[in-house]
Write a protein that holds these residues in place. Structure first.
Motif, PDB file in Angstrom:
ATOM      1  N   ALA A 104       0.817  -1.217   0.000  1.00 54.94           N
ATOM      2  CA  ALA A 104       0.000   0.000   0.000  1.00 54.94           C
ATOM      3  C   ALA A 104       0.847   1.262   0.000  1.00 54.94           C
ATOM      4  O   ALA A 104       0.358   2.346  -0.354  1.00 54.94           O
ATOM      5  N   LEU A 105       2.118   1.149   0.405  1.00 53.53           N
ATOM      6  CA  LEU A 105       3.011   2.316   0.472  1.00 53.53           C
ATOM      7  C   LEU A 105       4.188   2.185  -0.485  1.00 53.53           C
ATOM      8  O   LEU A 105       5.167   2.934  -0.378  1.00 53.53           O
ATOM      9  N   ALA A 106       4.089   1.263  -1.422  1.00 53.16           N
ATOM     10  CA  ALA A 106       5.213   0.999  -2.320  1.00 53.16           C
ATOM     11  C   ALA A 106       5.602   2.222  -3.132  1.00 53.16           C
ATOM     12  O   ALA A 106       6.774   2.403  -3.484  1.00 53.16           O
ATOM     13  N   GLY A 107       4.639   3.078  -3.448  1.00 53.13           N
ATOM     14  CA  GLY A 107       4.946   4.248  -4.258  1.00 53.13           C
ATOM     15  C   GLY A 107       5.274   5.492  -3.461  1.00 53.13           C
ATOM     16  O   GLY A 107       5.434   6.571  -4.054  1.00 53.13           O
ATOM     17  N   ASP A 108       5.400   5.370  -2.155  1.00 54.34           N
ATOM     18  CA  ASP A 108       5.677   6.536  -1.306  1.00 54.34           C
ATOM     19  C   ASP A 108       7.183   6.665  -1.086  1.00 54.34           C
ATOM     20  O   ASP A 108       7.779   5.899  -0.328  1.00 54.34           O
ATOM     21  N   PRO A 109       7.837   7.646  -1.725  1.00 53.82           N
ATOM     22  CA  PRO A 109       9.286   7.775  -1.568  1.00 53.82           C
ATOM     23  C   PRO A 109       9.711   8.289  -0.197  1.00 53.82           C
ATOM     24  O   PRO A 109      10.893   8.245   0.151  1.00 53.82           O
ATOM     25  N   HIS A 110       8.771   8.784   0.588  1.00 52.71           N
ATOM     26  CA  HIS A 110       9.107   9.350   1.896  1.00 52.71           C
ATOM     27  C   HIS A 110       8.992   8.316   3.024  1.00 52.71           C
ATOM     28  O   HIS A 110       9.372   8.616   4.160  1.00 52.71           O
ATOM     29  N   TRP A 111       8.472   7.132   2.726  1.00 55.18           N
ATOM     30  CA  TRP A 111       8.322   6.107   3.757  1.00 55.18           C
ATOM     31  C   TRP A 111       9.590   5.258   3.763  1.00 55.18           C
ATOM     32  O   TRP A 111       9.682   4.238   3.080  1.00 55.18           O
ATOM     33  N   ASN A 112      10.585   5.700   4.525  1.00 54.57           N
ATOM     34  CA  ASN A 112      11.873   5.005   4.610  1.00 54.57           C
ATOM     35  C   ASN A 112      12.158   4.728   6.079  1.00 54.57           C
ATOM     36  O   ASN A 112      12.525   5.631   6.825  1.00 54.57           O
ATOM     37  N   ARG A 113      12.003   3.474   6.468  1.00 57.47           N
ATOM     38  CA  ARG A 113      12.030   3.169   7.899  1.00 57.47           C
ATOM     39  C   ARG A 113      12.894   1.965   8.230  1.00 57.47           C
ATOM     40  O   ARG A 113      12.617   1.243   9.173  1.00 57.47           O
ATOM     41  N   ALA A 114      13.973   1.756   7.491  1.00 59.55           N
ATOM     42  CA  ALA A 114      14.881   0.648   7.827  1.00 59.55           C
ATOM     43  C   ALA A 114      16.243   0.896   7.201  1.00 59.55           C
ATOM     44  O   ALA A 114      16.344   1.398   6.076  1.00 59.55           O
ATOM     45  N   LEU A 115      17.294   0.557   7.933  1.00 57.27           N
ATOM     46  CA  LEU A 115      18.656   0.647   7.411  1.00 57.27           C
ATOM     47  C   LEU A 115      19.476  -0.517   7.929  1.00 57.27           C
ATOM     48  O   LEU A 115      19.124  -1.157   8.917  1.00 57.27           O
ATOM     49  N   ARG A 116      20.603  -0.756   7.259  1.00 56.23           N
ATOM     50  CA  ARG A 116      21.559  -1.792   7.659  1.00 56.23           C
ATOM     51  C   ARG A 116      22.950  -1.196   7.655  1.00 56.23           C
ATOM     52  O   ARG A 116      23.305  -0.390   6.797  1.00 56.23           O
ATOM     53  N   ALA A 117      23.760  -1.578   8.632  1.00 49.24           N
ATOM     54  CA  ALA A 117      25.155  -1.140   8.710  1.00 49.24           C
ATOM     55  C   ALA A 117      25.976  -2.254   9.337  1.00 49.24           C
ATOM     56  O   ALA A 117      25.441  -3.137  10.019  1.00 49.24           O
ATOM     57  N   THR A 118      27.264  -2.207   9.112  1.00 51.05           N
ATOM     58  CA  THR A 118      28.192  -3.148   9.739  1.00 51.05           C
ATOM     59  C   THR A 118      29.006  -2.407  10.776  1.00 51.05           C
ATOM     60  O   THR A 118      29.675  -1.413  10.454  1.00 51.05           O
ATOM     61  N   ALA A 119      28.917  -2.848  12.024  1.00 50.04           N
ATOM     62  CA  ALA A 119      29.689  -2.250  13.114  1.00 50.04           C
ATOM     63  C   ALA A 119      30.966  -3.038  13.319  1.00 50.04           C
ATOM     64  O   ALA A 119      30.934  -4.264  13.494  1.00 50.04           O
ATOM     65  N   ALA A 120      32.113  -2.348  13.297  1.00 51.64           N
ATOM     66  CA  ALA A 120      33.416  -3.000  13.470  1.00 51.64           C
ATOM     67  C   ALA A 120      33.730  -3.095  14.955  1.00 51.64           C
ATOM     68  O   ALA A 120      34.452  -2.271  15.519  1.00 51.64           O
ATOM     69  N   THR A 121      33.200  -4.108  15.622  1.00 48.11           N
ATOM     70  CA  THR A 121      33.394  -4.275  17.059  1.00 48.11           C
ATOM     71  C   THR A 121      34.704  -5.012  17.336  1.00 48.11           C
ATOM     72  O   THR A 121      35.255  -5.664  16.441  1.00 48.11           O
ATOM     73  N   PRO A 122      35.221  -4.913  18.557  1.00 48.06           N
ATOM     74  CA  PRO A 122      36.462  -5.646  18.887  1.00 48.06           C
ATOM     75  C   PRO A 122      36.334  -7.152  18.688  1.00 48.06           C
ATOM     76  O   PRO A 122      37.333  -7.827  18.436  1.00 48.06           O
ATOM     77  N   GLY A 123      35.137  -7.689  18.785  1.00 46.16           N
ATOM     78  CA  GLY A 123      34.935  -9.118  18.606  1.00 46.16           C
ATOM     79  C   GLY A 123      34.690  -9.519  17.165  1.00 46.16           C
ATOM     80  O   GLY A 123      34.457 -10.693  16.891  1.00 46.16           O
ATOM     81  N   GLY A 124      34.734  -8.556  16.252  1.00 45.64           N
ATOM     82  CA  GLY A 124      34.499  -8.841  14.850  1.00 45.64           C
ATOM     83  C   GLY A 124      33.311  -8.064  14.325  1.00 45.64           C
ATOM     84  O   GLY A 124      32.572  -7.413  15.088  1.00 45.64           O
ATOM     85  N   PRO A 125      33.073  -8.104  13.020  1.00 50.93           N
ATOM     86  CA  PRO A 125      31.979  -7.333  12.427  1.00 50.93           C
ATOM     87  C   PRO A 125      30.612  -7.869  12.838  1.00 50.93           C
ATOM     88  O   PRO A 125      30.425  -9.078  12.975  1.00 50.93           O
ATOM     89  N   VAL A 126      29.691  -6.945  13.010  1.00 46.37           N
ATOM     90  CA  VAL A 126      28.312  -7.277  13.365  1.00 46.37           C
ATOM     91  C   VAL A 126      27.388  -6.498  12.444  1.00 46.37           C
ATOM     92  O   VAL A 126      27.511  -5.268  12.323  1.00 46.37           O
ATOM     93  N   ALA A 127      26.481  -7.201  11.771  1.00 46.84           N
ATOM     94  CA  ALA A 127      25.477  -6.535  10.943  1.00 46.84           C
ATOM     95  C   ALA A 127      24.366  -6.019  11.847  1.00 46.84           C
ATOM     96  O   ALA A 127      23.784  -6.781  12.624  1.00 46.84           O
ATOM     97  N   VAL A 128      24.100  -4.710  11.750  1.00 43.32           N
ATOM     98  CA  VAL A 128      23.112  -4.070  12.613  1.00 43.32           C
ATOM     99  C   VAL A 128      21.979  -3.530  11.745  1.00 43.32           C
ATOM    100  O   VAL A 128      22.215  -2.796  10.785  1.00 43.32           O
TER     101      VAL A 128
END
Length: 366
Positions: A224-248
């Motif tokens: 229902a919101l596929a055409g809404d360019p302003h509805w952006n509510r998720a991201l992914r990043a990789t954190a370089a922690t001392p114990g190794g990379p973690v996908a957040v």
């Protein structure tokens, strides 16, 4: 001799010349009008009340142990029940009081069933003294992260103060939702010293004590919101922690609407399925999900997310760590979940200017 009358002399009726006493005998007798019959509402007899209470007790025990038996249609009743499942326990004292007044031993014994079922499900959340087996000391082979998750509200009048409150327990990661441009500026300035690394996309953001790489948006828009360019509510990043990379992942699933059609979770469930597919395809072994999922961890609508992370509902410190609504928390709809790790010490932080309470937890990786 004249004989005196022993009774009173009848008084002539002025209209007809008939004595009054005789006139009264000629008039028809007046009968009182019948009273309307009282309307009675049928109520269970005292003999049937213990039986009803016993049946309710058995039903409560079944619902507490097998909420999945309640279908999700119509109106997503199953999800509604799972969202507020702990509150079913309040029915036990409500039924126990009349059972004691009527001295119904059968009802009192039947109430042991839902009591036992509730304790099995939620007994670990009652206040208790932690044992050594329930603690997880930090060890180089088992690095621990501390994360804070908070929907700060897009009407927050003082995001700088909220940012300081979220940083108070010195977490490693701070994830927020309902960010506004002004809130992004305030958070970046307030957290710059201890959290120099951050990423934002739309209305979600992540501040980290460790460097962030491979930052990208995640599309979880329902159809229902596929055409809404302003509805952006998720991201992914990789954190370089001392114990190794973690996908957040930082996400904000669609809100629920309770109306005449029932528990409106269709959009939330659709976004959860999209998120589950993304998490299932995530190549990283260590994954952390932080977000306002608008549902409890037991809600069947979030099953795709739990399956992708192979995550169970996280244990909490004593207390349920309910996050919403902040004025009177009824459910934990903010979540901290992990793959290849154990989420421990889940607890809430003091209220901010939001309608959610902040949630914090430790994450111990295997």
């Amino acid at each position: 001799m004249t004989q005196a009358n022993s009774g009173p002399t009848p008084t002539p009726d002025p209209a007809h010349g008939v004595p009054a006493t005789r006139a009264r005998r000629l008039l028809p007798r007046r009968h009182p009008l019948p009273r309307p019959a009282a309307i009675s509402t049928p109520v269970p007899s005292l003999a049937t009340l213990p039986v009803l209470a016993t049946l309710i007790a058995v039903l409560l025990a079944v619902l507490l142990t097998r909420p999945s038996l309640v279908p999700n249609s119509p109106g997503h009743l199953g999800s509604f029940l799972e969202t507020f499942l702990p509150w079913l326990g309040l029915a036990v004292p409500l039924l126990l009081a009349p059972a004691l007044r009527r001295r119904s031993a059968a009802t009192a014994l039947a109430l042991l069933l839902p009591t036992a079922a509730w304790l099995v499900q939620f007994g670990d959340l009652l206040p208790h003294t932690p044992t050594s087996a329930s603690t997880h000391p930090t060890h180089p082979a088992h690095p621990t992260l501390t994360a804070v998750q908070h929907n700060i509200s897009d009407e927050n009048p003082n995001p700088s103060r909220t940012a300081s409150a979220l940083a108070a327990p010195h977490p490693t990661l701070i994830a927020v939702e309902e960010l506004t441009p002004a809130a992004v500026t305030a958070f970046t300035a307030t957290l710059a010293a201890d959290y120099p690394h951050h990423a934002t996309h739309g209305t979600v953001g992540l501040w980290s004590a460790y460097p962030l790489t491979d930052v990208r948006p995640v599309d979880i828009r329902p159809s229902a919101l596929a055409g809404d360019p302003h509805w952006n509510r998720a991201l992914r990043a990789t954190a370089a922690t001392p114990g190794g990379p973690v996908a957040v992942y930082v996400v904000h699933l669609p809100s629920l609407r309770l109306g005449t059609s029932g528990f409106g979770s269709a959009r939330r469930d659709e976004s959860a399925a999209l998120l589950g597919a993304v998490l299932a395809a995530e190549p990283a072994d260590r994954v952390v999900l932080l977000g306002d999922l608008n549902g409890t961890a037991d809600d069947r609508g979030l099953a795709p997310v739990r399956t992708a992370l192979a995550a169970e509902a996280a244990p909490a410190s004593p207390g349920f760590a309910f996050t919403w609504p902040a004025a009177f928390p009824l459910a934990r709809i903010d979540q901290i979940l992990a793959r290849s790790g154990t989420v421990t010490r889940v607890r809430t932080l003091p209220a901010t200017a939001s309608d959610h309470l902040p949630l914090t937890a430790d994450i111990r990786f295997d």
